[in-house]
Design a protein around this motif. Structure first.
Motif, PDB file in Angstrom:
ATOM      1  N   ALA A  80     -56.306   6.186  11.728  1.00 61.70           N
ATOM      2  CA  ALA A  80     -55.452   6.293  10.548  1.00 61.70           C
ATOM      3  C   ALA A  80     -54.981   4.897  10.163  1.00 61.70           C
ATOM      4  O   ALA A  80     -54.799   4.031  11.013  1.00 61.70           O
ATOM      5  CB  ALA A  80     -54.258   7.194  10.842  1.00 61.70           C
ATOM      6  N   SER A 101     -57.777  20.501   4.728  1.00 60.61           N
ATOM      7  CA  SER A 101     -56.900  19.338   4.910  1.00 60.61           C
ATOM      8  C   SER A 101     -56.281  18.907   3.583  1.00 60.61           C
ATOM      9  O   SER A 101     -55.084  18.614   3.516  1.00 60.61           O
ATOM     10  CB  SER A 101     -57.676  18.185   5.535  1.00 60.61           C
ATOM     11  N   VAL A 111     -54.636  12.782  -3.987  1.00 60.94           N
ATOM     12  CA  VAL A 111     -55.233  13.173  -2.706  1.00 60.94           C
ATOM     13  C   VAL A 111     -56.750  13.058  -2.818  1.00 60.94           C
ATOM     14  O   VAL A 111     -57.363  13.607  -3.740  1.00 60.94           O
ATOM     15  CB  VAL A 111     -54.831  14.620  -2.326  1.00 60.94           C
ATOM     16  N   LEU A 137     -55.921   9.305   6.430  1.00 56.04           N
ATOM     17  CA  LEU A 137     -55.624  10.211   7.534  1.00 56.04           C
ATOM     18  C   LEU A 137     -56.907  10.855   8.041  1.00 56.04           C
ATOM     19  O   LEU A 137     -57.869  11.007   7.287  1.00 56.04           O
ATOM     20  CB  LEU A 137     -54.679  11.325   7.058  1.00 56.04           C
ATOM     21  N   THR A 174     -60.173  13.699  -0.548  1.00 56.68           N
ATOM     22  CA  THR A 174     -60.827  14.206   0.656  1.00 56.68           C
ATOM     23  C   THR A 174     -62.197  13.546   0.753  1.00 56.68           C
ATOM     24  O   THR A 174     -62.957  13.538  -0.209  1.00 56.68           O
ATOM     25  CB  THR A 174     -60.969  15.736   0.604  1.00 56.68           C
ATOM     26  N   THR A 192     -57.996  11.913   3.257  1.00 58.00           N
ATOM     27  CA  THR A 192     -58.180  12.630   4.505  1.00 58.00           C
ATOM     28  C   THR A 192     -59.664  12.709   4.804  1.00 58.00           C
ATOM     29  O   THR A 192     -60.463  12.994   3.918  1.00 58.00           O
ATOM     30  CB  THR A 192     -57.530  14.034   4.467  1.00 58.00           C
ATOM     31  N   TRP A 224     -47.861  13.934   7.548  1.00 57.47           N
ATOM     32  CA  TRP A 224     -46.873  14.244   6.511  1.00 57.47           C
ATOM     33  C   TRP A 224     -45.516  14.554   7.136  1.00 57.47           C
ATOM     34  O   TRP A 224     -44.502  13.948   6.791  1.00 57.47           O
ATOM     35  CB  TRP A 224     -47.313  15.402   5.618  1.00 57.47           C
ATOM     36  N   CYS A 254     -53.222  16.026   9.234  1.00 59.29           N
ATOM     37  CA  CYS A 254     -52.541  15.887   7.939  1.00 59.29           C
ATOM     38  C   CYS A 254     -51.109  16.409   8.019  1.00 59.29           C
ATOM     39  O   CYS A 254     -50.189  15.783   7.487  1.00 59.29           O
ATOM     40  CB  CYS A 254     -53.325  16.607   6.851  1.00 59.29           C
ATOM     41  N   LYS A 255     -50.934  17.543   8.707  1.00 57.39           N
ATOM     42  CA  LYS A 255     -49.576  18.074   8.903  1.00 57.39           C
ATOM     43  C   LYS A 255     -48.731  17.070   9.675  1.00 57.39           C
ATOM     44  O   LYS A 255     -47.589  16.791   9.296  1.00 57.39           O
ATOM     45  CB  LYS A 255     -49.629  19.395   9.678  1.00 57.39           C
ATOM     46  N   ILE A 293     -53.301   9.359  -0.792  1.00 58.33           N
ATOM     47  CA  ILE A 293     -53.519   9.799   0.587  1.00 58.33           C
ATOM     48  C   ILE A 293     -54.947  10.325   0.675  1.00 58.33           C
ATOM     49  O   ILE A 293     -55.314  11.237  -0.062  1.00 58.33           O
ATOM     50  CB  ILE A 293     -52.537  10.904   1.006  1.00 58.33           C
ATOM     51  N   PRO A 295     -56.709  19.509   9.441  1.00 61.36           N
ATOM     52  CA  PRO A 295     -55.428  19.976   8.888  1.00 61.36           C
ATOM     53  C   PRO A 295     -54.246  19.606   9.790  1.00 61.36           C
ATOM     54  O   PRO A 295     -53.186  19.235   9.286  1.00 61.36           O
ATOM     55  CB  PRO A 295     -55.612  21.496   8.803  1.00 61.36           C
ATOM     56  N   LEU A 346     -52.196  18.880   2.442  1.00 60.86           N
ATOM     57  CA  LEU A 346     -51.482  17.782   1.788  1.00 60.86           C
ATOM     58  C   LEU A 346     -50.900  18.210   0.442  1.00 60.86           C
ATOM     59  O   LEU A 346     -49.736  17.920   0.145  1.00 60.86           O
ATOM     60  CB  LEU A 346     -52.407  16.577   1.620  1.00 60.86           C
TER      61      LEU A 346
END
Length: 177
Positions: A122, A28, A14, A135, A16, A75, A146, A142-143, A73, A139, A32
């Protein structure tokens, strides 16, 4: 939809992208990480980098070269402002872009935020046998990504098809004939 196949955990890094957030403020990234571990996958690495295209692309390349990482991933940095360069950094690295990822993400977002979904960029792609997804930095985004897309596509049991089942074929073009 899932089949009777056995779950295969994947190793996910991940990233950020933020000029202002540290780990303590990375909501965020936390979303994830929670969803990755909650789904039974492994968090392979986690970093925060500033909105600098070459730094983001270099980190993506480093992770793609690491055989212990299957998926990356990121964000943040997907918007329209001058400092938003995650999409460009991802595209600097992609061997193939997964255009439908952006389309499906926009469809999911549209249901939640209406026409504001057009401001999100995205993206998804593949490089060196590694899946990469960029992404938005919220948050909620991201939700949504996913829960509505990645949870199923990173689950080997998902039918009729998923990203995990084609891992072995992502680099088949490099095999000697």
């Amino acid at each position: 939809m899932t089949t009777e196949k056995e779950f295969i955990p994947v190793r996910i890094a991940v990233l950020t992208v933020s000029d202002s957030r540290g780990l303590a403020e990375d909501r965020s990234g936390d979303v994830l990480v929670g969803r990755i571990s909650g789904a039974g996958h492994e968090l392979a690495d986690r970093k925060i980098l500033p909105d600098e295209r070459h730094q983001i692309a270099d980190q993506l390349r480093e992770w793609c070269a690491n055989p212990e990482i299957d998926v990356v991933i990121s964000t943040g940095g997907t918007g329209l402002t001058g400092r938003d360069v995650s999409v460009e950094a991802h595209r600097d690295v992609y061997e193939k872009e997964i255009e439908a990822f952006a389309t499906v993400f926009t469809m999911v977002s549209y249901k939640k935020i209406g026409t504001s979904a057009v401001q999100s960029r995205a993206t998804g792609g593949v490089a060196q046998g590694t899946y990469l997804f960029a992404l938005p930095g919220s948050p909620g985004a991201c939700k949504d990504a996913w829960d509505e897309i990645l949870a199923a596509q990173l689950d080997y049991r998902h039918a009729p098809c998923n990203f995990v089942e084609i891992f072995p074929r992502l680099e088949e073009h490099k095999r000697r004939k």
